[in-house]
Design a protein around this motif. Structure first.
Motif, PDB file in Angstrom:
ATOM      1  N   MET A   1      -2.784  24.285  56.882  1.00 36.36           N
ATOM      2  CA  MET A   1      -2.909  24.864  58.231  1.00 36.36           C
ATOM      3  C   MET A   1      -3.386  26.311  58.117  1.00 36.36           C
ATOM      4  N   TRP A   6      -1.445  28.015  62.778  1.00 32.72           N
ATOM      5  CA  TRP A   6      -0.008  28.251  62.583  1.00 32.72           C
ATOM      6  C   TRP A   6       0.558  29.107  63.702  1.00 32.72           C
ATOM      7  N   SER A  10       3.080  26.695  65.744  1.00 27.61           N
ATOM      8  CA  SER A  10       4.367  26.666  65.036  1.00 27.61           C
ATOM      9  C   SER A  10       5.525  27.037  65.955  1.00 27.61           C
TER      10      SER A  10
END
Length: 224
Positions: A1, A6, A10
């Motif tokens: 990633m 991210w 995330s």
């Protein structure tokens, strides 16, 4: 990633609820902006803009993918305003700094007329913000409008160098913490607590600077 993916996707779990990493990162940039602002550094403005962009994507789940089920359009709207006013503040502080001033802004108390103008603007802004946010379906529009209105006035006051702007932020934080906790935006709520404490320190710092610089200013020369 890759780092961008991210940052955008995330999540971590806080108090049993998913929280976006970009909400945490955006608030870190916001805190950095406040720290630079207390020290009267021009960097406060570009650092703040980065945080504004990230946090805008956090509060509008109808546009961006977010785990929360509540949209806070006032919170999102204030990020747009912050970014716009930050361009003004950035230019104003930069110009002051490069005219040979010792720092980017000279703190001062707002005049009586300026305070009356700010109060009038606050009433109008709150009424408009409440109506717009209610129509958009923002959660808790009365409190969201309070936060948006206070944020606009405080950011403008910071750009002008008004000492009072720190206290406006405290009034925003007092309402913002419970609103964000109920909406499960925990990092932002926690950062509001930090901001509140920091704003008290910032207020004391600017008040002291204002008194010191006023006392050190040369007496006007009277001719004739």
């Amino acid at each position: 990633m890759n780092p961008i993916d991210w940052l955008l996707t995330s999540q971590v779990t806080i108090a049993g609820s998913p929280v976006l990493i970009r909400e945490i990162v955006g608030n870190v940039f916001g805190l950095g902006s406040a720290l630079f602002g207390m020290r009267r550094l021009v960097a406060a403005w570009p650092v703040g803009i980065v945080g504004n962009v990230l946090l805008f994507t956090v509060f509008v789940g109808g546009i961006f993918d977010t785990p929360q089920d509540k949209d806070l359009w006032g919170q999102a709207g204030r990020q747009v305003f912050f970014a716009l006013v930050s361009v003004y503040g950035w230019y104003r502080w930069y110009q002051t700094r490069h005219r040979g001033a010792g720092s980017a802004v000279q703190p001062r108390w707002a005049t009586g007329r300026e305070r009356l103008e700010l109060a009038g603007i606050a009433v109008v802004l709150y009424a408009v913000a409440y109506f717009v946010l209610r129509e958009l379906g923002s959660w808790g529009p009365q409190w969201d409008a309070w936060i948006l209105t206070g944020s606009i006035l405080a950011t403008y006051g910071m750009a002008r160098g008004f000492v009072e702007f720190w206290m406006i932020w405290v009034a925003v934080d007092v309402v913002g913490v419970p609103l964000l906790v109920q909406a499960k935006f925990y990092p932002s709520a926690a950062m509001y607590v930090v901001y509140g404490l920091f704003c008290v320190l910032g207020f004391a710092s600017w008040w002291k600077i204002q008194n010191t610089e006023r006392a050190a200013a040369p007496e006007p020369v009277v001719v004739g």
